[in-house]
Design a protein around this motif. Structure first.
Motif, mmCIF file in Angstrom:
data_model
loop_
_atom_site.group_PDB
_atom_site.id
_atom_site.type_symbol
_atom_site.label_atom_id
_atom_site.label_comp_id
_atom_site.label_asym_id
_atom_site.label_seq_id
_atom_site.Cartn_x
_atom_site.Cartn_y
_atom_site.Cartn_z
ATOM 1 N N LEU A 130 0.773 -0.817 0.401
ATOM 2 C CA LEU A 130 0.100 0.399 -0.291
ATOM 3 C C LEU A 130 0.807 1.430 -0.414
ATOM 4 C CD1 LEU A 130 -2.512 -0.889 2.609
ATOM 5 C CD2 LEU A 130 -2.677 -0.522 0.442
ATOM 6 N N PRO A 131 0.133 2.280 -0.751
ATOM 7 C CA PRO A 131 1.447 3.299 -0.976
ATOM 8 C C PRO A 131 0.973 3.891 1.035
ATOM 9 C CG PRO A 131 -0.437 3.763 -2.317
ATOM 10 C CD PRO A 131 -0.169 2.560 -1.414
ATOM 11 N N PRO A 132 1.949 4.448 1.514
ATOM 12 C CA PRO A 132 2.092 5.445 3.080
ATOM 13 C C PRO A 132 0.862 5.693 3.433
ATOM 14 C CG PRO A 132 4.342 5.673 1.750
ATOM 15 C CD PRO A 132 3.669 5.306 0.241
ATOM 16 N N ASP A 133 0.317 6.681 2.624
ATOM 17 C CA ASP A 133 -0.466 7.633 3.488
ATOM 18 C C ASP A 133 -2.206 5.712 3.559
ATOM 19 O OD1 ASP A 133 0.717 9.798 3.481
ATOM 20 O OD2 ASP A 133 -0.380 10.843 1.538
ATOM 21 N N GLU A 134 -2.172 5.243 2.714
ATOM 22 C CA GLU A 134 -3.324 4.403 2.950
ATOM 23 C C GLU A 134 -2.676 3.543 3.628
ATOM 24 O OE1 GLU A 134 -4.790 2.339 -0.897
ATOM 25 O OE2 GLU A 134 -3.669 3.900 -2.295
ATOM 26 N N LEU A 135 -1.245 3.261 3.933
ATOM 27 C CA LEU A 135 -1.270 2.265 5.148
ATOM 28 C C LEU A 135 -1.549 3.083 6.324
ATOM 29 C CD1 LEU A 135 -0.258 -0.078 6.189
ATOM 30 C CD2 LEU A 135 2.087 0.553 5.940
ATOM 31 N N ALA A 136 -1.062 4.326 6.459
ATOM 32 C CA ALA A 136 -1.066 5.030 7.705
ATOM 33 C C ALA A 136 -2.896 5.205 8.095
ATOM 34 C CB ALA A 136 -0.687 6.484 7.073
#
Length: 285
Positions: A130-136
């Motif tokens: 997942l892209p970092p912002d989605e994972l966050a």
């Protein structure tokens, strides 16, 4: 464990500052161990090695499996660092694994008293799951469900996984604690395990500089005793054998005062040779 289920997790867990050095073992659940085997091996971790936690690794998709983990951990007197497994096939199976895990934690009355933390992992940033912002965003949504139960949420990832995404500050900001992978065998400049402390410190220093002072565990942590597919060194001087595996854990154990001073706990990867051949010293080395 008490002979009753408490009403709240308030003051249930030890303070983070008291959790340092050896915590327990990573424990691969791909074999879908029976409840009896889980209980027997969790008791071995607690009684033979003084482990306080079992850190889940891999996935068992059998219905009710995490209920078995909870009951085994309760009987053995260990806590659990649970894991939402993404796998390596790029599927969305992690979504229903997440939901099944959350359902058990919310519905099994013992679950919140053995589940110390839930990890998104393993190495989802390094694997570009997942892209970092989605994972966050996933971490923040999980915290809304689990934090009220006293369960922390994190991502199980190595320093390079964050660095490959420019530091992934949104993820580091979102997690409750830091679960750092420490695998110096794979470093480009790795040598012998006994000389790997500077490599450990290099990654720790990065987390100190970027982690906002959050509690840290070395969640996936070790040195292999043999090479295999996917377990190959990136340095010609790194050797996978039993002697180096032993030397790595001896190195960490000798630095207990350091881990106490910085309040970092570490796990040994992995509990049983039947789980990942070549990745265990303590039991069968």
């Amino acid at each position: 464990m008490p002979d009753y289920i408490p009403d709240t997790t308030d003051d249930w867990w030890c303070p983070y500052a008291d959790e340092y050095a050896f915590m327990g073992f990573s424990y691969e659940v791909t074999p879908c161990q029976s409840r009896d085997r889980l209980t027997r091996e969790f008791k071995d971790i607690r009684e033979s090695f003084g482990g306080r936690y079992v850190r889940m690794y891999g996935a068992c998709d059998r219905d009710g499996f995490y209920d078995d983990v909870v009951d085994a951990a309760w009987e053995a007197g260990v806590g659990v660092h649970a894991l939402i497994w993404f796998g390596f096939e790029g599927t969305d199976d992690w979504i229903w694994r997440r939901d099944a895990l959350f359902n058990t934690i919310c519905e099994n009355p013992r679950a919140k008293f053995v589940t110390r933390v839930v990890q998104f992992g393993s190495e989802p940033l390094y694997d570009y799951v997942l892209p970092p912002d989605e994972l966050a965003a996933q971490v923040r949504a999980a915290k809304e469900v689990l934090n009220p139960l006293g369960v922390a949420v994190t991502v199980s990832e190595m320093a390079y996984g964050y660095q490959a995404h420019g530091g992934a500050s949104s993820v580091l900001d979102a997690v409750d604690i830091i679960d750092a992978h420490m695998l110096p065998f794979f470093a480009q400049d790795a040598g012998t395990a006994s000389a790997s402390w500077p490599l450990v410190l290099r990654d720790l220093d990065w987390f100190f500089a970027n982690g906002g002072g959050k509690k840290m565990y070395l969640s996936e942590n070790g040195w292999p005793s043999q090479t295999s597919e996917g377990v190959q060194p990136n340095s010609p001087d790194a050797v996978a054998d039993v002697e180096n595996e032993e030397a790595y854990y001896t190195l960490l154990d000798a630095r207990c005062p350091y881990f106490k001073a910085v309040s970092i706990g570490w796990f040994a990867h992995i509990y049983g040779e039947y789980m990942e051949p070549g990745c265990v010293f303590f039991l069968f080395g």
